[in-house]
Scaffold this motif. Structure first.
Motif, PDB file in Angstrom:
ATOM      1  N   GLY A  10     -18.848 -14.215 -40.922  1.00 17.40           N
ATOM      2  CA  GLY A  10     -20.131 -14.002 -41.119  1.00 17.40           C
ATOM      3  C   GLY A  10     -20.049 -13.984 -42.861  1.00 17.40           C
ATOM      4  N   LEU A  11     -19.570 -14.130 -43.916  1.00 18.04           N
ATOM      5  CA  LEU A  11     -20.130 -13.737 -45.372  1.00 18.04           C
ATOM      6  C   LEU A  11     -20.720 -15.505 -45.391  1.00 18.04           C
ATOM      7  N   ARG A  12     -19.740 -15.995 -44.905  1.00 17.81           N
ATOM      8  CA  ARG A  12     -19.651 -18.527 -45.050  1.00 17.81           C
ATOM      9  C   ARG A  12     -21.171 -18.498 -44.507  1.00 17.81           C
ATOM     10  N   ALA A  13     -21.097 -18.157 -43.709  1.00 20.72           N
ATOM     11  CA  ALA A  13     -22.935 -18.194 -43.064  1.00 20.72           C
ATOM     12  C   ALA A  13     -24.412 -17.408 -43.732  1.00 20.72           C
ATOM     13  N   MET A  14     -23.577 -16.296 -44.224  1.00 17.75           N
ATOM     14  CA  MET A  14     -24.605 -15.550 -45.432  1.00 17.75           C
ATOM     15  C   MET A  14     -24.588 -15.719 -46.747  1.00 17.75           C
ATOM     16  N   VAL A  15     -23.988 -16.698 -47.268  1.00 15.37           N
ATOM     17  CA  VAL A  15     -23.967 -17.282 -48.417  1.00 15.37           C
ATOM     18  C   VAL A  15     -25.441 -19.034 -47.501  1.00 15.37           C
ATOM     19  N   ALA A  77     -19.924  -6.128 -48.970  1.00 12.56           N
ATOM     20  CA  ALA A  77     -19.967  -4.924 -48.350  1.00 12.56           C
ATOM     21  C   ALA A  77     -20.322  -4.065 -47.113  1.00 12.56           C
ATOM     22  N   ASP A  78     -22.051  -4.633 -47.454  1.00  7.95           N
ATOM     23  CA  ASP A  78     -22.750  -4.906 -46.619  1.00  7.95           C
ATOM     24  C   ASP A  78     -22.563  -5.206 -45.408  1.00  7.95           C
ATOM     25  N   ILE A  79     -22.268  -6.638 -45.663  1.00 10.34           N
ATOM     26  CA  ILE A  79     -21.929  -7.410 -44.297  1.00 10.34           C
ATOM     27  C   ILE A  79     -20.625  -7.168 -44.441  1.00 10.34           C
ATOM     28  N   VAL A  80     -19.506  -7.074 -44.584  1.00 11.23           N
ATOM     29  CA  VAL A  80     -18.183  -6.844 -43.741  1.00 11.23           C
ATOM     30  C   VAL A  80     -18.429  -5.928 -42.976  1.00 11.23           C
ATOM     31  N   LYS A  81     -18.914  -3.791 -43.942  1.00  8.60           N
ATOM     32  CA  LYS A  81     -18.947  -3.404 -43.146  1.00  8.60           C
ATOM     33  C   LYS A  81     -19.367  -3.286 -42.242  1.00  8.60           C
ATOM     34  N   LEU A  83     -19.970  -5.841 -39.846  1.00  7.64           N
ATOM     35  CA  LEU A  83     -19.497  -6.576 -39.168  1.00  7.64           C
ATOM     36  C   LEU A  83     -17.681  -6.401 -38.761  1.00  7.64           C
ATOM     37  N   GLU A  84     -16.654  -5.134 -39.495  1.00  4.60           N
ATOM     38  CA  GLU A  84     -15.800  -4.992 -39.563  1.00  4.60           C
ATOM     39  C   GLU A  84     -15.816  -3.422 -38.576  1.00  4.60           C
ATOM     40  N   GLY A  85     -16.614  -2.714 -40.080  1.00  8.06           N
ATOM     41  CA  GLY A  85     -17.128  -1.351 -39.294  1.00  8.06           C
ATOM     42  C   GLY A  85     -15.929  -0.805 -40.803  1.00  8.06           C
ATOM     43  N   ARG A  86     -15.167   0.402 -41.247  1.00  6.71           N
ATOM     44  CA  ARG A  86     -15.360   1.370 -41.886  1.00  6.71           C
ATOM     45  C   ARG A  86     -14.109   0.348 -42.120  1.00  6.71           C
ATOM     46  N   ILE A  87     -14.201  -0.121 -44.015  1.00  9.84           N
ATOM     47  CA  ILE A  87     -13.088  -1.051 -44.770  1.00  9.84           C
ATOM     48  C   ILE A  87     -11.916   0.030 -45.060  1.00  9.84           C
ATOM     49  N   SER A  88     -11.048   0.447 -44.552  1.00 16.08           N
ATOM     50  CA  SER A  88      -9.519   0.888 -45.020  1.00 16.08           C
ATOM     51  C   SER A  88      -8.438   0.421 -44.650  1.00 16.08           C
ATOM     52  N   PRO A  89      -7.728   0.841 -45.472  1.00 19.18           N
ATOM     53  CA  PRO A  89      -6.237  -0.268 -45.340  1.00 19.18           C
ATOM     54  C   PRO A  89      -4.827   0.599 -44.107  1.00 19.18           C
ATOM     55  N   ILE A 122     -11.104  -0.876 -52.637  1.00 19.12           N
ATOM     56  CA  ILE A 122     -11.708  -2.045 -52.220  1.00 19.12           C
ATOM     57  C   ILE A 122     -13.214  -2.322 -51.975  1.00 19.12           C
ATOM     58  N   ASN A 123     -13.732  -0.819 -51.330  1.00 19.20           N
ATOM     59  CA  ASN A 123     -14.960  -0.803 -51.167  1.00 19.20           C
ATOM     60  C   ASN A 123     -16.156  -1.284 -52.982  1.00 19.20           C
ATOM     61  N   ASP A 124     -15.592  -0.231 -53.564  1.00 22.09           N
ATOM     62  CA  ASP A 124     -16.332  -0.388 -55.167  1.00 22.09           C
ATOM     63  C   ASP A 124     -16.141  -2.268 -55.229  1.00 22.09           C
ATOM     64  N   CYS A 125     -14.831  -3.116 -55.348  1.00 17.92           N
ATOM     65  CA  CYS A 125     -15.089  -4.242 -54.874  1.00 17.92           C
ATOM     66  C   CYS A 125     -16.226  -5.204 -54.262  1.00 17.92           C
ATOM     67  N   LEU A 126     -16.257  -4.984 -53.243  1.00 19.17           N
ATOM     68  CA  LEU A 126     -17.133  -5.442 -52.200  1.00 19.17           C
ATOM     69  C   LEU A 126     -18.475  -5.015 -52.672  1.00 19.17           C
ATOM     70  N   GLU A 127     -18.902  -3.797 -52.816  1.00 25.75           N
ATOM     71  CA  GLU A 127     -20.342  -3.897 -53.403  1.00 25.75           C
ATOM     72  C   GLU A 127     -20.686  -4.100 -54.993  1.00 25.75           C
TER      73      GLU A 127
END
Length: 138
Positions: A10-15, A77-81, A83-89, A122-127
């Motif tokens: 999804g990220l590759r497509a968005m790029v 983060a917009d893209i990952v959330k 496609l994946e939902g909440r991001i949490s280890p 993780i969230n801060d990095c993606l944001e």
């Protein structure tokens, strides 16, 4: 923690769409050929991204997908959330109440502190990374 192909593809497509932002719509076929991703799978991912208003579909012979906002206004983060939902280890750092049933330690868990810090990092990095940032690296 490992993200699925939903996020990576999804990220590759968005790029790809962001790189063509000023030129017009990008077809699924174009992205599929450039990235070596199944067009059927891309269609599913882009439909999810469209429902969350990250991309808009354009019909017609020059149709495809365009960004709904400027590349600098869409974060990883917009893209990952989307496609994946909440991001949490781990579940207890997700903010969802359902984790209590899986773990059983709703109070007094020393490890929860580290998992919560990791989820925030993780969230801060993606944001902090936008599509514009990624496009500037290409």
């Amino acid at each position: 923690m490992k993200l699925s192909t939903k996020s990576t593809y999804g990220l590759r497509a968005m790029v790809n769409i962001a790189l063509e932002h000023k030129k017009g719509a990008v077809s699924i076929k174009e992205i599929s050929v450039k990235e070596g991703i199944s067009s059927v799978y891309l269609e599913q991912l882009l439909n999810k991204l469209r429902r969350e208003n990250l991309v808009t579909s354009v019909r017609g012979p020059s149709g495809g997908y365009v960004l709904s906002r400027a590349p600098g206004k869409i974060t990883v983060a917009d893209i990952v959330k989307t496609l994946e939902g909440r991001i949490s280890p781990v579940d207890c750092a997700s903010g969802r109440e359902s984790w209590k049933m899986a773990c059983g330690k709703s109070k007094g868990c020393a490890a929860k502190t580290v998992w919560t810090k990791l989820a925030k990092a993780i969230n801060d990095c993606l944001e902090s990374v936008t599509l514009a940032d990624l496009c500037s690296k290409k």
